[in-house]
Design a protein around this motif. Structure first.
Motif, PDB file in Angstrom:
ATOM      1  N   ALA A  90       1.993  -4.641   2.961  1.00 58.61           N
ATOM      2  CA  ALA A  90       1.924  -5.701   4.133  1.00 58.61           C
ATOM      3  C   ALA A  90       1.952  -7.378   3.667  1.00 58.61           C
ATOM      4  CB  ALA A  90      -0.376  -5.211   3.439  1.00 58.61           C
ATOM      5  N   SER A 107      -3.177  -8.519  15.077  1.00 57.55           N
ATOM      6  CA  SER A 107      -3.946  -7.129  14.546  1.00 57.55           C
ATOM      7  C   SER A 107      -3.139  -6.711  13.344  1.00 57.55           C
ATOM      8  CB  SER A 107      -4.676  -6.533  15.553  1.00 57.55           C
ATOM      9  OG  SER A 107      -5.247  -5.619  14.342  1.00 57.55           O
ATOM     10  N   GLY A 108      -3.389  -6.537  12.260  1.00 55.91           N
ATOM     11  CA  GLY A 108      -2.583  -5.731  11.699  1.00 55.91           C
ATOM     12  C   GLY A 108      -0.978  -6.373  10.337  1.00 55.91           C
ATOM     13  N   CYS A 109      -0.875  -7.899  10.940  1.00 58.86           N
ATOM     14  CA  CYS A 109      -0.788  -8.656  10.753  1.00 58.86           C
ATOM     15  C   CYS A 109      -0.095  -9.877   8.428  1.00 58.86           C
ATOM     16  CB  CYS A 109       0.421 -10.197  11.131  1.00 58.86           C
ATOM     17  SG  CYS A 109      -2.006 -11.158  10.878  1.00 58.86           S
ATOM     18  N   GLY A 110      -1.425  -8.162   8.220  1.00 60.92           N
ATOM     19  CA  GLY A 110      -1.538  -8.393   6.231  1.00 60.92           C
ATOM     20  C   GLY A 110      -2.481 -10.165   6.704  1.00 60.92           C
ATOM     21  N   LYS A 111      -3.435 -10.583   7.928  1.00 60.01           N
ATOM     22  CA  LYS A 111      -4.455 -11.711   7.346  1.00 60.01           C
ATOM     23  C   LYS A 111      -5.640 -11.022   5.873  1.00 60.01           C
ATOM     24  CE  LYS A 111      -5.808 -11.463  11.865  1.00 60.01           C
ATOM     25  NZ  LYS A 111      -5.189 -10.578  12.644  1.00 60.01           N
ATOM     26  N   THR A 112      -6.220 -10.263   6.382  1.00 52.01           N
ATOM     27  CA  THR A 112      -7.407  -9.805   5.554  1.00 52.01           C
ATOM     28  C   THR A 112      -6.722  -9.347   4.308  1.00 52.01           C
ATOM     29  OG1 THR A 112      -8.843  -8.685   7.532  1.00 52.01           O
ATOM     30  CG2 THR A 112      -9.165  -8.198   5.419  1.00 52.01           C
ATOM     31  N   THR A 113      -5.470  -8.776   4.706  1.00 51.79           N
ATOM     32  CA  THR A 113      -5.401  -8.610   2.934  1.00 51.79           C
ATOM     33  C   THR A 113      -4.682  -9.447   1.768  1.00 51.79           C
ATOM     34  OG1 THR A 113      -3.782  -6.723   4.237  1.00 51.79           O
ATOM     35  CG2 THR A 113      -3.154  -6.821   1.855  1.00 51.79           C
ATOM     36  N   PHE A 158       3.906   0.574   1.851  1.00 50.69           N
ATOM     37  CA  PHE A 158       4.035   0.241   2.823  1.00 50.69           C
ATOM     38  C   PHE A 158       3.147  -1.187   2.249  1.00 50.69           C
ATOM     39  CE2 PHE A 158       1.387  -1.983   6.116  1.00 50.69           C
ATOM     40  CZ  PHE A 158       1.970  -2.523   7.034  1.00 50.69           C
ATOM     41  N   GLU A 217     -12.467 -13.061  10.366  1.00 53.13           N
ATOM     42  CA  GLU A 217     -13.219 -13.158  11.422  1.00 53.13           C
ATOM     43  C   GLU A 217     -14.628 -13.075  11.497  1.00 53.13           C
ATOM     44  OE1 GLU A 217     -10.683 -10.698  14.005  1.00 53.13           O
ATOM     45  OE2 GLU A 217      -9.356 -10.358  12.703  1.00 53.13           O
ATOM     46  N   PHE A 231       1.056  -0.687   0.175  1.00 47.33           N
ATOM     47  CA  PHE A 231      -0.656   0.135   0.642  1.00 47.33           C
ATOM     48  C   PHE A 231       0.894   1.349  -0.367  1.00 47.33           C
ATOM     49  CE2 PHE A 231      -3.029  -3.344   2.169  1.00 47.33           C
ATOM     50  CZ  PHE A 231      -4.062  -3.336   1.471  1.00 47.33           C
TER      51      PHE A 231
HETATM   52  N1  LIG Z   1      -5.946  -0.174   2.283  1.00 47.42           N
HETATM   53  C1  LIG Z   1      -4.961   0.252   2.678  1.00 47.42           C
HETATM   54  N2  LIG Z   1      -4.305   1.108   2.156  1.00 47.42           N
HETATM   55  C2  LIG Z   1      -2.951   1.202   3.177  1.00 47.42           C
HETATM   56  N3  LIG Z   1      -3.011   0.278   4.441  1.00 47.42           N
HETATM   57  C3  LIG Z   1      -3.759  -0.780   4.691  1.00 47.42           C
HETATM   58  C4  LIG Z   1      -5.128  -0.978   3.476  1.00 47.42           C
HETATM   59  N4  LIG Z   1      -4.643  -2.277   4.109  1.00 47.42           N
HETATM   60  C5  LIG Z   1      -4.173  -2.629   5.444  1.00 47.42           C
HETATM   61  N5  LIG Z   1      -3.134  -1.532   4.830  1.00 47.42           N
HETATM   62  C6  LIG Z   1      -2.580  -1.771   6.245  1.00 47.42           C
HETATM   63  O1  LIG Z   1      -1.762  -3.098   6.245  1.00 47.42           O
HETATM   64  C7  LIG Z   1      -1.277  -3.804   7.192  1.00 47.42           C
HETATM   65  C8  LIG Z   1      -2.406  -5.357   7.205  1.00 47.42           C
HETATM   66  O2  LIG Z   1      -3.635  -5.548   7.409  1.00 47.42           O
HETATM   67  P1  LIG Z   1      -4.514  -6.001   7.539  1.00 47.42           P
HETATM   68  O3  LIG Z   1      -5.998  -6.048   7.533  1.00 47.42           O
HETATM   69  O4  LIG Z   1      -4.553  -7.388   6.811  1.00 47.42           O
HETATM   70  O5  LIG Z   1      -3.898  -6.486   9.044  1.00 47.42           O
HETATM   71  P2  LIG Z   1      -4.967  -7.681   9.746  1.00 47.42           P
HETATM   72  O6  LIG Z   1      -4.057  -8.848  10.014  1.00 47.42           O
HETATM   73  O7  LIG Z   1      -5.910  -8.400   9.688  1.00 47.42           O
HETATM   74  O8  LIG Z   1      -5.229  -7.282  11.481  1.00 47.42           O
HETATM   75  P3  LIG Z   1      -7.035  -7.250  12.100  1.00 47.42           P
HETATM   76  O9  LIG Z   1      -6.664  -8.406  12.554  1.00 47.42           O
HETATM   77  O10 LIG Z   1      -7.189  -5.937  12.675  1.00 47.42           O
HETATM   78  O11 LIG Z   1      -7.629  -7.529  11.441  1.00 47.42           O
HETATM   79  C9  LIG Z   1      -1.931  -3.134   8.564  1.00 47.42           C
HETATM   80  O12 LIG Z   1      -0.767  -2.699   9.050  1.00 47.42           O
HETATM   81  C10 LIG Z   1      -3.244  -1.968   7.580  1.00 47.42           C
HETATM   82  O13 LIG Z   1      -2.472  -0.914   8.307  1.00 47.42           O
END
Ligand SMILES: Nc1ncnc2c1ncn2[C@@H]1O[C@H](COP(=O)(O)OP(=O)(O)OP(=O)(O)O)[C@@H](O)[C@H]1O
Ligand SMILES: [Mg+2]
Lengths: 571, 366
Positions: B24, B44-50, B22, B165, B19
């Motif tokens: 991810a 949280s924020g480790c990139g799972k959703t990504t 950054f 989740e 991103f």
């Molecule tokens: N559209 C975006 N633009 C910029 N950064 C993003 C975007 N989406 C996610 N990120 C960043 O990428 C990283 C991973 O995000 P992600 O949503 O995959 O985390 P996660 O593991 O699902 O966390 P959670 O458990 O909080 O849902 C985070 O640091 C987030 O800030």
């Protein structure tokens, strides 16, 4: 990572993935580009036309800043800047505090009849700004009922302008302050009370800071509306020239289009600055709001409640009086000598100004504006918010959608004259037709409508589109089955807003109507010019009644929809 | 391509997602087999959703490839992929009844009305919501909404089910119940499933394999048992369950000098040489606590410095009596604690069984 955990390493220069654009995405992009093109043609190109006009002479030859030099060397012209700024700032100083107290009374006290006062405050929205000015003439003019109250001063001039504008902008300023107050967080008040702060102290340490962005925003809106308004100074400005009336005089009176363009540019500048400043402030206010704010519940306090009730009573009385005087004058046989009530003044076909036709033209314009404008605005906002990829295009359209707000109606109208009436413009056939009035009005009020739509769309779950895509449902199906029904209240709001504004607007259309497409608001202007002031008031009342009826219809529809869909809307 | 699981249903290779500046996801590679239930687990924020959104095509990766059922779907939009998805918010259409929500994907498939009704009833039966079909989402409880979302995602019989989740918005009791229900449903239908969670218990209970993620990297891909028993890094050991981290130094005979005592570790530690700084991990429940040495090899004497009562067990903090002052935790069942007359200040004997002691290069802990 330890190397034991690593699988094969990535090829040194793995290609960046280029997402495939689906056919649905292409459709969305095409529509988005279409709407962007509409806005380019309806606002950017006309603005360019008027800008370039200000650098040309009558024959169209480029003359550099000669026109501007002439403007600034003609005292009668550039004094208007000072005049405009003076009355505008005085209005701001009067209206913002009054509206602030009014909003405070409505949100922070237990004053009785709040609903009534909220309704009363909206009266000015139903009127073209010409109408309160006409009412002022009936009150304070040469034959005015209470002329003596001005201690020998004349209503024609700065006094009249300030009074009329204050009335006209009041609901707009109030709305902004109401929103910003409604949003403030009750927990701060609890904390403040718990710490033993007095009501006064709480006001200065909690209330004021929490609405400071709202106050600044209210100031800018007041400033922009007053400095660009044309209706009030046209009727009660007298010999006191302001920028808005100058444009009209240069173009209509003296046929000096180039100077009209120059004055337009001069008027555009503060409007654009105020608009830009307001956007910055608005962004801050959004950031200030925490998602978990708790709505404030006012406590009873007889002294404050009573005081506020008295204050709102006075303001409400003034608002109702202005409307009442206009209504009364439209029926009075021969003001002020024979006050018996007759319907003569509603016999518009006997007067200049287009007769009843102009009223029906206005209805037609308002209906088209509401229907086409709502469809256009909502679709555009949907594509900006919900389409995939194409970030540049979406940001571009979003930016285009903000431009109309910064452009005063008079400037827009005159820009249309230069653009659409230019020889060789393939769109020239639109000139002097109903469609050009519709285009101009839709564009004039585009921004607020767009922002309303965006707000509604943002409140929808961000994943509806993703779910639909995963279920292989085409986006347009989800748009019509989910997005539109869920956003229906906002869609009704937008169409009502467009309808009422199309009914009441004068400034943008005053340069664009033709004998066949005369409008009610323009008829008021022309009848007032011709001295037919009672019929002008009567036509104004027709607009008020129509706008009020539409608002009522809107309220009924909205209530009906909310009732019918309550099962799924409550939560 | 590179030997790892040629028959994988979903094959992810070298995925990187940026991103802006950054990063991810960093070079993520992963295989998911047909019918498997895989959990993405991480803070949280480790990139799972990504990663999940990349698989769905909602936020396509910057670099890297994804194959599903042998087809390269790397650059396809979501509408051209084959998956069903349940979001954390459920994203149920508020203006449609439960039945219409579930049937939404079927309606545009040119299916006959009766056929749709039949399939909807079948699905609603599957998630136990037959009696709720004419209600609107707002009239349902969180758990019911969740099941509607699940039924809707399964309606079109997708090859891959993605869950982001799905249980996190529910309260603890409902969560445990739904956990089992989802797992059973998945086994029954046999759909390949990927679930994102940051709840380790959920992952351990539901997954066939867990993908532990940290700051855009995959730390470990293993069965729940292995992730728990054989964490490949201190991060994994720390993130899942509770672990003692004790700093030490490798000695010449392959044992570790830590906390002032000498500890033996199982496994292959030939990667380390004498003098290397290391961190050893041992789970509190693996620490053997007895009254006396009983002649056990490698045991040592400790003093109990603190006892916490945690319901079904006691967690005591102990410090080697002849050590350097560094202590660690040991868990004892209530029964065992009673027998030992566990209390602060008591001297006991402790053994760290070599099989449960894992050694990592020092400095890997955050
Ligand atoms: N559209 C975006 N633009 C910029 N950064 C993003 C975007 N989406 C996610 N990120 C960043 O990428 C990283 C991973 O995000 P992600 O949503 O995959 O985390 P996660 O593991 O699902 O966390 P959670 O458990 O909080 O849902 C985070 O640091 C987030 O800030
Ligand atoms: Mg997430």
């Amino acid at each position: 990572m330890t190397d034991s955990a690593a699988t094969t390493t990535a090829p040194a220069s793995a290609p960046t993935i280029k997402p495939k654009v689906s056919s649905e995405d292409w459709i969305m992009r095409a529509v988005l580009v279409g709407i962007a093109l509409y806005l380019i043609v309806s606002i950017l190109l006309p603005l360019y036309a008027i800008l370039s006009k200000s650098f040309k002479d009558v024959d169209g030859a480029f003359v550099g800043v000669a026109n501007y030099a002439k403007f600034f060397s003609t005292p009668a012209l550039f004094w208007s800047i000072q005049n405009s700024l003076t009355v505008t700032l005085i209005c701001c100083v009067i209206v913002v505090p009054v509206a602030f107290l009014y909003a405070y009374a409505l949100t922070r006290t237990c004053m009785p009849f709040k609903g009534f006062f909220k309704g009363v405050a909206l009266i000015p929205i139903l009127m073209p700004s010409l109408l309160p000015a006409i009412a002022l003439v009936y009150l304070f003019g040469n034959q005015g009922l209470i002329k003596s109250w001005l201690f020998g001063y004349e209503i024609y001039g700065p006094i009249g302008i300030v009074m009329g504008e204050s009335f006209y902008v009041f609901p707009h300023v109030l709305t902004i302050l109401l929103i910003s107050m409604a949003n403030s967080d009750a927990r701060l008040y609890e904390a403040s009370t718990a710490l033993g702060a007095s009501r006064i102290k709480t006001f200065f340490t909690v209330t004021l800071p929490s609405v400071r962005y709202g106050l600044v925003s209210a100031f800018f809106v007041c400033f922009t509306l007053v400095i660009t308004d044309f209706g009030v100074p046209k009727v009660v400005g007298g010999k006191y020239n302001v920028l808005a009336t100058d444009i009209y005089k240069q173009v209509i009176g003296r046929q000096d289009f180039e100077m009209g363009a120059v004055v337009s540019m001069v008027l555009l500048l503060p409007a654009v600055l105020a608009f830009a400043a307001d956007r910055v402030v608005q962004r801050k206010q959004v950031a200030l709001l925490s998602a978990r704010a708790v709505p404030f519940q006012p406590q009873r306090n007889p002294a404050t409640d009573g005081l506020m009730f008295a204050f709102c009573g006075v303001v409400g009385f003034i608002l109702i009086s202005i409307l009442g005087v206009a209504a009364f004058a439209s029926f009075a046989k021969f003001w002020p000598y024979d006050l018996s009530l007759v319907l003569n003044h509603y016999n518009f076909d006997l007067m200049d100004g287009g007769g009843w036709d102009s009223y029906f033209n206005s209805i037609e314009l308002a209906a088209w504006t509401a229907v086409i404008g709502t469809a256009l605005v909502f679709t555009g906002a949907y594509l900006v918010e919900k389409s995939n990829g194409f970030l540049a295009g979406r940001a571009g359209l979003q930016l285009l959608c903000m431009v109309p707000m910064a452009v005063p109606g008079l400037v827009l109208g005159l820009a249309y004259v230069f653009f659409f009436n230019a020889p060789g413009n393939p769109l020239g056939f639109l000139y002097h037709t109903m469609p050009i009035l519709v285009i101009c009005t839709v564009t004039h009020f585009y921004t607020v409508a767009h922002l309303t739509a965006v707000t509604a769309l943002k409140q929808m779950d961000a994943e509806f589109e993703a779910v639909s895509a995963s279920l292989k449902v085409p986006f347009y199906r989800t748009f019509f089955r989910i997005t539109v029904p869920v956003c229906l209240p906002a869609i009704l709001d937008i169409s009502m807003y467009l309808f009422v504004n199309a009914m009441t607007t004068v400034s943008a259309v005053v340069f664009l109507y033709s004998p066949d497409t005369s409008l009610a608001s323009v008829a008021i202007l022309n009848m007032d010019d011709a001295g037919d002031i009672a019929p002008a008031a009567a036509m104004g009342m027709m607009i008020v009644i129509t706008a009020a009826a539409v608002r009522l219809l809107h309220a009924i529809l909205t209530r009906g929809i909310l009732a019918r869909t309550q099962a799924w809307r409550k939560r | 391509m590179d030997g790892t699981g040629g028959g994988a249903y979903l094959r992810i290779r070298h995925l990187t997602k940026k991103f802006g500046d950054f990063v991810a996801l960093r070079d993520v590679s992963l295989d998911v087999h047909e019918g498997e239930f895989v959990c993405f687990l991480g803070p949280s924020g480790c990139g799972k959703t990504t990663l999940l959104r990349a698989i769905a095509g909602l936020d396509i990766q910057t670099v890297g490839t994804i194959h599903q059922a042998g087809v390269d779907i790397s650059s396809l939009p979501p509408s051209e992929r084959d998956f069903g998805i349940v979001f954390q918010s459920y994203a149920l259409f508020p203006n449609l009844t439960v039945a219409r929500n579930v049937g939404y994907g079927l309606e545009s498939q040119k299916m006959a009305r009766a056929e749709i009704d039949k399939r909807v009833s079948e699905l609603l039966g599957l998630v136990d919501l037959d009696d709720q079909r004419d209600k609107y989402p707002a009239q349902l409880s969180g758990g019911q909404q969740q099941r509607v979302a699940l039924a809707r995602a399964l309606a079109t019989s997708p090859g891959l089910l993605l869950l982001d989740e799905p249980l996190s918005a529910l309260d603890a009791k409902v969560r445990v119940h739904l956990r089992q229900e989802i797992k059973q449903l998945q086994e029954k239908i046999g759909v390949t499933t990927i679930m994102v969670t940051h709840d380790q218990e959920e992952a351990l209970a539901m997954a066939d394999r867990i993908v532990v993620m940290n700051q855009g990297f995959i730390e470990q891909i293993s069965t729940p048992n292995d992730v728990y028993a054989k964490p490949v890094s201190p991060f994994v050991a720390e993130f899942i369950g509770t672990t003692n981290f004790i700093d030490g130094v490798m000695t010449a005979d392959g044992r570790i000098s830590a906390a002032g005592v000498t500890i033996e570790a199982g496994g292959d530690n030939t990667a380390f040489t004498a003098g290397d700084k290391v961190t050893i991990c041992v789970r509190p429940e693996d620490v053997l606590v007895t009254e006396t040495a009983d002649g056990r090899n490698g045991s040592f004497e400790v003093t109990v410095s603190d006892v916490e009562f945690l319901g079904s067990f006691h967690r005591c903090h102990v410090t080697p009596t002849r050590g350097n002052g560094t202590g660690f935790m040991a868990d004892l069942s209530a029964n065992h604690a009673r027998n030992l007359r566990l209390e602060e200040g008591r001297t006991l004997n402790v053994l760290l069984p070599p099989a449960f002691v894992r050694v990592y290069a020092s400095g890997e802990t955050e």
